[in-house]
Every structure is written in structure tokens, then in C-alpha cells.
Design a protein around this motif. Structure first.
Motif, PDB file in Angstrom:
ATOM      1  N   SER A  48      50.068 -37.194  17.737  1.00  0.00           N
ATOM      2  CA  SER A  48      49.961 -35.807  17.296  1.00  0.00           C
ATOM      3  C   SER A  48      51.325 -35.355  16.800  1.00  0.00           C
ATOM      4  N   GLU A  49      51.320 -34.680  15.661  1.00  0.00           N
ATOM      5  CA  GLU A  49      52.578 -34.226  15.068  1.00  0.00           C
ATOM      6  C   GLU A  49      52.913 -32.823  15.556  1.00  0.00           C
ATOM      7  N   GLY A  50      54.161 -32.649  15.961  1.00  0.00           N
ATOM      8  CA  GLY A  50      54.570 -31.351  16.473  1.00  0.00           C
ATOM      9  C   GLY A  50      55.933 -30.943  15.957  1.00  0.00           C
ATOM     10  N   ILE A  51      56.301 -29.722  16.286  1.00  0.00           N
ATOM     11  CA  ILE A  51      57.619 -29.214  15.922  1.00  0.00           C
ATOM     12  C   ILE A  51      58.214 -28.536  17.151  1.00  0.00           C
ATOM     13  N   MET A  92      51.533 -20.197   3.121  1.00  0.00           N
ATOM     14  CA  MET A  92      52.578 -20.879   3.860  1.00  0.00           C
ATOM     15  C   MET A  92      53.396 -19.911   4.706  1.00  0.00           C
ATOM     16  N   GLU A  93      53.704 -18.734   4.154  1.00  0.00           N
ATOM     17  CA  GLU A  93      54.515 -17.771   4.912  1.00  0.00           C
ATOM     18  C   GLU A  93      53.803 -17.303   6.179  1.00  0.00           C
ATOM     19  N   ASP A  94      52.464 -17.212   6.118  1.00  0.00           N
ATOM     20  CA  ASP A  94      51.702 -16.819   7.308  1.00  0.00           C
ATOM     21  C   ASP A  94      51.698 -17.941   8.348  1.00  0.00           C
ATOM     22  N   ALA A  95      51.655 -19.178   7.877  1.00  0.00           N
ATOM     23  CA  ALA A  95      51.704 -20.321   8.795  1.00  0.00           C
ATOM     24  C   ALA A  95      53.028 -20.333   9.550  1.00  0.00           C
ATOM     25  N   VAL A  96      54.110 -20.076   8.829  1.00  0.00           N
ATOM     26  CA  VAL A  96      55.434 -20.049   9.450  1.00  0.00           C
ATOM     27  C   VAL A  96      55.537 -18.890  10.439  1.00  0.00           C
ATOM     28  N   LYS A  97      55.006 -17.730  10.057  1.00  0.00           N
ATOM     29  CA  LYS A  97      55.033 -16.566  10.952  1.00  0.00           C
ATOM     30  C   LYS A  97      54.243 -16.834  12.231  1.00  0.00           C
ATOM     31  N   PHE A 152      53.677 -30.913   4.236  1.00  0.00           N
ATOM     32  CA  PHE A 152      53.464 -29.613   4.879  1.00  0.00           C
ATOM     33  C   PHE A 152      54.425 -29.443   6.057  1.00  0.00           C
ATOM     34  N   ASN A 153      54.529 -30.469   6.890  1.00  0.00           N
ATOM     35  CA  ASN A 153      55.403 -30.399   8.058  1.00  0.00           C
ATOM     36  C   ASN A 153      56.862 -30.175   7.654  1.00  0.00           C
ATOM     37  N   LYS A 154      57.294 -30.898   6.634  1.00  0.00           N
ATOM     38  CA  LYS A 154      58.675 -30.753   6.164  1.00  0.00           C
ATOM     39  C   LYS A 154      58.926 -29.358   5.607  1.00  0.00           C
ATOM     40  N   GLN A 155      57.930 -28.829   4.903  1.00  0.00           N
ATOM     41  CA  GLN A 155      58.074 -27.492   4.333  1.00  0.00           C
ATOM     42  C   GLN A 155      58.129 -26.433   5.436  1.00  0.00           C
ATOM     43  N   VAL A 156      57.300 -26.608   6.464  1.00  0.00           N
ATOM     44  CA  VAL A 156      57.314 -25.686   7.605  1.00  0.00           C
ATOM     45  C   VAL A 156      58.678 -25.720   8.288  1.00  0.00           C
ATOM     46  N   LYS A 157      59.194 -26.909   8.517  1.00  0.00           N
ATOM     47  CA  LYS A 157      60.510 -27.055   9.152  1.00  0.00           C
ATOM     48  C   LYS A 157      61.593 -26.361   8.323  1.00  0.00           C
ATOM     49  N   HIS A 158      61.569 -26.594   7.013  1.00  0.00           N
ATOM     50  CA  HIS A 158      62.562 -25.996   6.119  1.00  0.00           C
ATOM     51  C   HIS A 158      62.503 -24.470   6.173  1.00  0.00           C
ATOM     52  N   ARG A 159      61.298 -23.922   6.139  1.00  0.00           N
ATOM     53  CA  ARG A 159      61.157 -22.462   6.125  1.00  0.00           C
ATOM     54  C   ARG A 159      61.506 -21.848   7.480  1.00  0.00           C
ATOM     55  N   LEU A 160      61.187 -22.564   8.560  1.00  0.00           N
ATOM     56  CA  LEU A 160      61.575 -22.065   9.883  1.00  0.00           C
ATOM     57  C   LEU A 160      63.095 -22.037  10.023  1.00  0.00           C
ATOM     58  N   GLU A 161      63.751 -23.081   9.563  1.00  0.00           N
ATOM     59  CA  GLU A 161      65.215 -23.125   9.617  1.00  0.00           C
ATOM     60  C   GLU A 161      65.818 -21.966   8.837  1.00  0.00           C
ATOM     61  N   LYS A 162      65.207 -21.657   7.717  1.00  0.00           N
ATOM     62  CA  LYS A 162      65.710 -20.573   6.867  1.00  0.00           C
ATOM     63  C   LYS A 162      65.460 -19.211   7.503  1.00  0.00           C
ATOM     64  N   SER A 163      64.263 -19.013   8.078  1.00  0.00           N
ATOM     65  CA  SER A 163      63.907 -17.699   8.613  1.00  0.00           C
ATOM     66  C   SER A 163      64.518 -17.434   9.991  1.00  0.00           C
ATOM     67  N   MET A 164      64.671 -18.480  10.814  1.00  0.00           N
ATOM     68  CA  MET A 164      65.179 -18.281  12.170  1.00  0.00           C
ATOM     69  C   MET A 164      66.695 -18.404  12.253  1.00  0.00           C
ATOM     70  N   GLY A 165      67.290 -19.054  11.275  1.00  0.00           N
ATOM     71  CA  GLY A 165      68.740 -19.085  11.209  1.00  0.00           C
ATOM     72  C   GLY A 165      69.389 -20.220  11.981  1.00  0.00           C
ATOM     73  N   LEU A 193      50.984 -29.202  14.963  1.00  0.00           N
ATOM     74  CA  LEU A 193      50.853 -28.738  13.584  1.00  0.00           C
ATOM     75  C   LEU A 193      49.509 -29.047  12.925  1.00  0.00           C
ATOM     76  N   GLU A 194      48.704 -29.926  13.523  1.00  0.00           N
ATOM     77  CA  GLU A 194      47.445 -30.303  12.867  1.00  0.00           C
ATOM     78  C   GLU A 194      46.526 -29.100  12.638  1.00  0.00           C
ATOM     79  N   GLY A 195      46.377 -28.270  13.666  1.00  0.00           N
ATOM     80  CA  GLY A 195      45.495 -27.107  13.535  1.00  0.00           C
ATOM     81  C   GLY A 195      45.980 -26.129  12.486  1.00  0.00           C
ATOM     82  N   LEU A 196      47.285 -25.952  12.427  1.00  0.00           N
ATOM     83  CA  LEU A 196      47.864 -25.038  11.447  1.00  0.00           C
ATOM     84  C   LEU A 196      47.684 -25.575  10.028  1.00  0.00           C
ATOM     85  N   TYR A 197      47.794 -26.881   9.881  1.00  0.00           N
ATOM     86  CA  TYR A 197      47.601 -27.492   8.560  1.00  0.00           C
ATOM     87  C   TYR A 197      46.168 -27.295   8.070  1.00  0.00           C
TER      88      TYR A 197
END
Length: 301
Positions: free
Chosen positions: A45-48, A76-81, A14-27, A63-67
Motif C-alpha cells: 500500500s502506498e502512503g505518505i 488536485m487541490e482538494d485532494a491535497v487539502k 499522482f503521488n509525486k504531485q501530491v508530495k510536491h504540492r504538500l511540500e509547497k503548501s505546508m512549507g 493514497l489509494e483511496g484518494l487517487y
């Protein structure tokens, strides 16, 4: 389907997917970094971290609460947003809430201390300045945001001391001066805190018990070292008293009536720590004692 099952049930994925999508959406203008934060008593505690490449502002999001929201059905798109929104809100408020950590003059009035268990924090204590106190450790922090809805701080490390050109003595003196001002002490009877009936039920026959914490009730055990607080408690209690480390957030004082069984107190502290105190809030299983004549706190159990 298998990919979805793996993604939903694996926090690392989940964390890796969030990172990947943030990189894609934020540029490419942003650095996105996954990292592990060492918390009190060795917790993790895991963070980004999201940081704009052309600026110094960086924001850490856990990221724990979001997971947990995600495995309950959040797309997933809402989590990233949600992460993006949290970052941009923090960024828009940075002028008000962010201080320049490179400048000692800017941060010195924000330095404060906490007390934690020594044994359970050996790993992080090897990386930060601290003072030993009984079986505890006094650690130093810098307050970066102090609002009712958000209290944020960072550990002060040896790298900070080098950058600021100060030593442990200086940071200690600054913290001892600032902490009572930033987090004023608060003393109440336990009856006032939990109610008379609850107190009589839980502690039949006990002397009055006093809860010592700070005004916000967070990391209030540090009030134990405030100048004048111990003397004030002794005056209220009317003599020498035992100190029970309820948690990192508060301590409890009980007047020494001459009839209190030390072993029973120690047993009570351990039982409460085991059954009611969260691991990250644990302070100690010890019992301490303040003697008015000697004017010092000692560990007795």
C-alpha cells in the motif's frame, strides 16, 4: 492535455504531485515522505508520511483511496487539502491518542499479537520477531489508537526490542497477557451469525458450527491461542472438533461427529478462500483439529 491525462491515469505520478504540492503548501517546517507499506500476505500500500521537523509526531496517510476520488473528478487541490486536514486533525488529537514508542513502560500494556500465514509473509517475517505455529506465524504489534472509528497499530520489529531492552520471550508473554483483554473473545454459532435459513442452505446436514472471533471482529483468528477459549469451545461443542481458518478475522469450529469427511472440509476451505476471502484477509487453506485428550491443536490437511 497530455499532462493531465498522464497525471490522472498514473498513480505514481499522482503521488509525486501530491508530495510536491504538500511540500509547497505546508512549507519547510515539515518533512513529506512517500513510502510503501508491506501489508498482510505480501500486499503493498502506498502512503505518505507528514512529520513536523521539530517534533516526534508523524502521521501516515494512505493514497489509494484518494487517487480513486481524484480520477473520479476530485480536483488536485482538494485532494491535497484533504491530506492536510487529516494530518492537522491527527496532530490536534496527539496528546490523547499518541504514546511514546521510545518508552517500554508506556507501551507494554498496548502490545498484542495476531496470527498470519507463514509462507505468504516470509518477507516481512525476516524483519520482525515472531513465533511459528503450525503453518502460521504469531506476530507482535503495538496499539497506538483504539477507537471505534480508528484502530491503529504498528508492527513490533527487532529494532523496537533492542530499543526497549527486552527479548522475544518478554514481548510474547506481554502479548499473551494483553491481547485477550484488549480484544475479548466472542463465540457464536454460525446460524446466529448468518441466519438459520442461510446456514441450512449453505451447509445442509452439517453439525453445528461455531464462529470464534474477537469483540470487534478484526484479526479475531488470534483468539485461537487465548487461554481457555479452546477448552470453552470443546465444552460447547461437546467433544473434539475441527478448526477451519475462515480468515485472519475469524475461525470456525465443527464438532467431530465421526462422519465428517476431512477431504471435503479441506476442499470447502480452499473454495471459500478462493471465491470469498480477500487476499489480505487470507489465513490458510489447512484444516486443523483439537483433541481434548491430547490438549493440542494439530494440522491434518
Amino acid at each position: 492535455m497530455l499532462d493531465k491525462f498522464y497525471e490522472v491515469n498514473d498513480f505514481t505520478a499522482f503521488n509525486k504531485q501530491v508530495k510536491h504540492r504538500l511540500e509547497k503548501s505546508m512549507g519547510d517546517e515539515y518533512d513529506i515522505l512517500l513510502h510503501t507499506v508491506t501489508k498482510n500476505n505480501g500486499g503493498r500500500s502506498e502512503g505518505i508520511i507528514i512529520r513536523k521537523k521539530d517534533g516526534y509526531f508523524a502521521h501516515n496517510l494512505y493514497l489509494e483511496g484518494l487517487y480513486k476520488k481524484y480520477i473520479k473528478g476530485m480536483p488536485m487541490e482538494d485532494a491535497v487539502k484533504e491530506l492536510e486536514k487529516a494530518y492537522y486533525e491527527a496532530f490536534s488529537n496527539k496528546a490523547e491518542n499518541t504514546i511514546d514508542l521510545n518508552s517500554y513502560e508506556q507501551i507494554k500494556d498496548n502490545i498484542f499479537y495476531r496470527i498470519v500465514n507463514y509462507e505468504r509473509n516470509k518477507e516481512i517475517l525476516s524483519e520482525i520477531p515472531y513465533l511459528p505455529f503450525l503453518d502460521l506465524a504469531v506476530t507482535f504489534h503495538c496499539l497506538v489508537q483504539n477507537k471505534s472509528e480508528n484502530l491503529s497499530s504498528i508492527h513490533i520489529t527487532y529494532r523496537h526490542l533492542i530499543m526497549w531492552g527486552i527479548n522475544v520471550k518478554t514481548v510474547t508473554e506481554q502479548a499473551m497477557e494483553n491481547t485477550p483483554r484488549i480484544f475479548p473473545a466472542k463465540i457464536n454459532t454460525l446460524e446466529e451469525v448468518i441466519g438459520e435459513i442461510a446456514f441450512e442452505t449453505a451447509f445442509p446436514g452439517f453439525q453445528p458450527m461455531y464462529v470464534i472471533t474477537n469483540a470487534i471482529g478484526i484479526n479475531g483468528a488470534g483468539c485461537l491461542l487465548y487461554k481457555g477459549v479452546i477448552k470453552q469451545v470443546a465444552e460447547i461443542a461437546g467433544g473434539d472438533f475441527y478448526i477451519l481458518p475462515s480468515s485472519i478475522h475469524e475461525i470456525i469450529a465443527i464438532k467431530d461427529s465421526g462422519f465428517i469427511n476431512k477431504e471435503e472440509l479441506a476442499s470447502m476451505v480452499k473454495e471459500v478462500n478462493t471465491s470469498q476471502v480477500a487476499e489480505e484477509d487470507y489465513l490458510s487453506d489447512s484444516v486443523y483439529y483439537y483433541c481434548i485428550e491430547e490438549k493440542r491443536i494439530i494440522k491434518i490437511q
